[in-house]
Design an enzyme around this catalytic site. Structure first.
Site, mmCIF file in Angstrom:
data_model
loop_
_atom_site.group_PDB
_atom_site.id
_atom_site.type_symbol
_atom_site.label_atom_id
_atom_site.label_comp_id
_atom_site.label_asym_id
_atom_site.label_seq_id
_atom_site.Cartn_x
_atom_site.Cartn_y
_atom_site.Cartn_z
ATOM 1 N N GLY A 162 5.334 -1.913 3.634
ATOM 2 C CA GLY A 162 4.776 -2.351 4.914
ATOM 3 C C GLY A 162 5.197 -3.770 5.263
ATOM 4 C CG ASP A 163 2.474 -6.197 7.472
ATOM 5 O OD1 ASP A 163 2.102 -5.547 6.471
ATOM 6 O OD2 ASP A 163 1.716 -6.916 8.120
ATOM 7 C CG ASP A 210 1.385 -2.578 10.469
ATOM 8 O OD1 ASP A 210 0.643 -3.381 9.855
ATOM 9 O OD2 ASP A 210 2.322 -1.940 9.905
ATOM 10 N NE ARG A 256 -2.225 -4.505 -1.468
ATOM 11 C CZ ARG A 256 -1.594 -4.015 -0.393
ATOM 12 N NH1 ARG A 256 -0.506 -4.613 0.038
ATOM 13 N NH2 ARG A 256 -2.048 -2.932 0.232
ATOM 14 N N GLY A 265 0.846 -1.205 0.000
ATOM 15 C CA GLY A 265 0.000 0.000 0.000
ATOM 16 C C GLY A 265 0.877 1.249 0.000
ATOM 17 N NE ARG A 272 -28.014 9.620 8.386
ATOM 18 C CZ ARG A 272 -29.137 9.324 9.018
ATOM 19 N NH1 ARG A 272 -29.110 8.411 10.030
ATOM 20 N NH2 ARG A 272 -30.278 9.913 8.710
ATOM 21 C CG ASP A 318 -1.544 -0.224 7.997
ATOM 22 O OD1 ASP A 318 -1.543 -1.369 7.505
ATOM 23 O OD2 ASP A 318 -2.251 0.709 7.562
ATOM 24 C CB THR A 357 2.737 0.764 6.021
ATOM 25 O OG1 THR A 357 1.348 0.524 6.301
ATOM 26 C CG2 THR A 357 3.547 0.556 7.289
ATOM 27 N NE ARG A 387 -2.582 -5.165 5.066
ATOM 28 C CZ ARG A 387 -3.080 -5.447 3.872
ATOM 29 N NH1 ARG A 387 -4.003 -6.368 3.743
ATOM 30 N NH2 ARG A 387 -2.662 -4.811 2.794
HETATM 31 O O1 F6P Z 1 -1.383 -1.438 4.587
HETATM 32 C C1 F6P Z 1 -1.867 -0.187 4.230
HETATM 33 C C2 F6P Z 1 -3.343 -0.283 3.912
HETATM 34 O O2 F6P Z 1 -3.807 0.998 3.624
HETATM 35 C C3 F6P Z 1 -4.177 -0.870 5.030
HETATM 36 O O3 F6P Z 1 -4.434 0.061 6.064
HETATM 37 C C4 F6P Z 1 -5.413 -1.279 4.265
HETATM 38 O O4 F6P Z 1 -6.190 -2.258 4.926
HETATM 39 C C5 F6P Z 1 -4.796 -1.842 2.985
HETATM 40 O O5 F6P Z 1 -3.583 -1.129 2.783
HETATM 41 C C6 F6P Z 1 -5.680 -1.683 1.758
HETATM 42 O O6 F6P Z 1 -5.018 -2.380 0.711
HETATM 43 P P1 F6P Z 1 -5.391 -2.060 -0.823
HETATM 44 O O7 F6P Z 1 -4.909 -0.672 -1.135
HETATM 45 O O8 F6P Z 1 -4.626 -3.116 -1.595
HETATM 46 O O9 F6P Z 1 -6.886 -2.163 -0.931
#
Ligand code: F6P
Length: 321
Positions: free
Chosen positions: A103-104, A131, A73, A12, A246, A129, A127, A173
């Site tokens: 990221g991870d 994380d 990816r 991401g 909402r 996140d 990333t 995530r």
């Molecule tokens: O890892 C970064 C992230 O933005 C997460 O927070 C999220 O769940 C994921 O990527 C979304 O992945 P994609 O952009 O492939 O839908």
């Protein structure tokens, strides 16, 4: 001394990846080291889709979100055969070291490349996140948090006007860091994260009491995507409380935007120091920030150990809500 390296962005995208890429390229060139840019993450590595970069390649990008190298990816890279092809492409170009900004998942792929083919890799935590184990910060997390807080400020206005429950779902995530840090800074009454159990019946009862006894005008709830769906939780709470509710899902808006000063400075610092280390012979580490200082974390640990949320923040968020 490594004389030819490559840099890629993977997984991401996050604001600050360009600042990191710029720092990698300019640091390498300042040391007389050749640097290749790999397009579209591991997919580009598998397709040998890369080009030799110069200082102009990274002009006018420090302020830009996204990544000029592109990212993707790659399922093929998740196979041993795919990683073998990737390694062969690096060897064929005489590339002696690889900087992976991601990221991870991306850093895990880098660790496999190291383990299976002895590729010298240095990782940068790209990333939103936040994380990655062993560090307090990841490139893009500050910009994403500020994007979210802007949305929270807007939600407070309309929730207050209508006396509603407003629920905002944020990314992360499997990590609740974005929800926790923005819930705290946004003054949310509830912050729902995957790291902690929560009881919607109890929350519903408490909200009803807030409205009836404290003349509460509105309630703000931040939910991490890994903890549940804001839309589903919103429906359940409206049924339980009878209060207009909402839900909003911020989605990929959190991934864009011009990086903040913090993201630009940290990305540049990490990029410069990681590249200098890679050139000098270091590998198999991820460069990060811990207690405000640059650290390097063993790559295997960074991708196999799980980072937990700060218990003090979790406790304080409840007290201050
Ligand atoms: O890892 C970064 C992230 O933005 C997460 O927070 C999220 O769940 C994921 O990527 C979304 O992945 P994609 O952009 O492939 O839908």
């Amino acid at each position: 001394m490594r004389k030819t390296i490559a840099v890629m962005t993977s997984g991401g995208d996050s604001p600050g990846m360009n600042a990191a890429t710029r720092a990698v390229v300019r640091t390498a060139l300042s040391e007389g080291v050749k640097v290749f840019g790999i397009y579209n993450g591991y997919r580009g590595l598998l397709e040998d889709d890369m080009f030799e970069m110069n200082t102009r390649s990274v002009s006018d990008i420090i302020q830009r979100g996204g990544t000029i190298l592109g990212t993707a990816r790659s399922k093929e890279f998740e196979t041993a055969e795919g990683r073998e092809n990737a390694a062969e492409n690096l060897f064929a170009r005489g590339i002696e070291g690889l900087v992976v900004i991601g990221g991870d998942g991306s850093l895990r792929g880098a660790q496999q490349l190291t383990e299976e083919h002895n590729i010298a890799v240095v990782g940068l935590p790209g990333t939103i996140d936040n994380d990655i184990w062993g560090m307090d910060y990841t490139i893009g997390s500050d910009t994403a948090a500020n994007t979210i807080i802007d949305a929270i400020n807007k939600l407070r206005d309309t929730a207050s006007a209508h006396r509603r429950i407003a629920i905002l779902e944020v990314m992360g995530r499997h990590s609740g860091w974005l929800a926790l840090i923005t819930g705290m800074s946004g003054g949310a009454e509830y912050i729902l994260v995957p790291e902690e159990q929560f009881d919607l019946d109890k929350i519903g009862t408490e909200i009803r009491e807030m409205y009836e006894e404290n003349q509460k005008r509105y309630v703000l709830i931040i939910v991490a995507e890994g903890a549940g769906s804001a839309i589903d939780i919103g429906k359940k709470l409206e049924e339980k409380t009878g209060i207009d509710t909402r839900a909003s899902v911020l989605g990929h808006i959190q991934r864009g935007g011009s990086p903040t000063v913090m993201d630009r400075v940290y990305a540049s610092t990490l990029g410069e120091q990681a590249t200098r280390a890679l050139i000098s012979g270091v590998s198999n580490v991820v460069y990060g920030i811990r207690h405000g200082r640059v650290v390097n974390v063993n790559l295997y640990d960074a991708v196999h150990k799980k980072k937990s949320l700060d218990p003090e923040y979790l406790r304080m968020a409840k007290v201050l809500a």
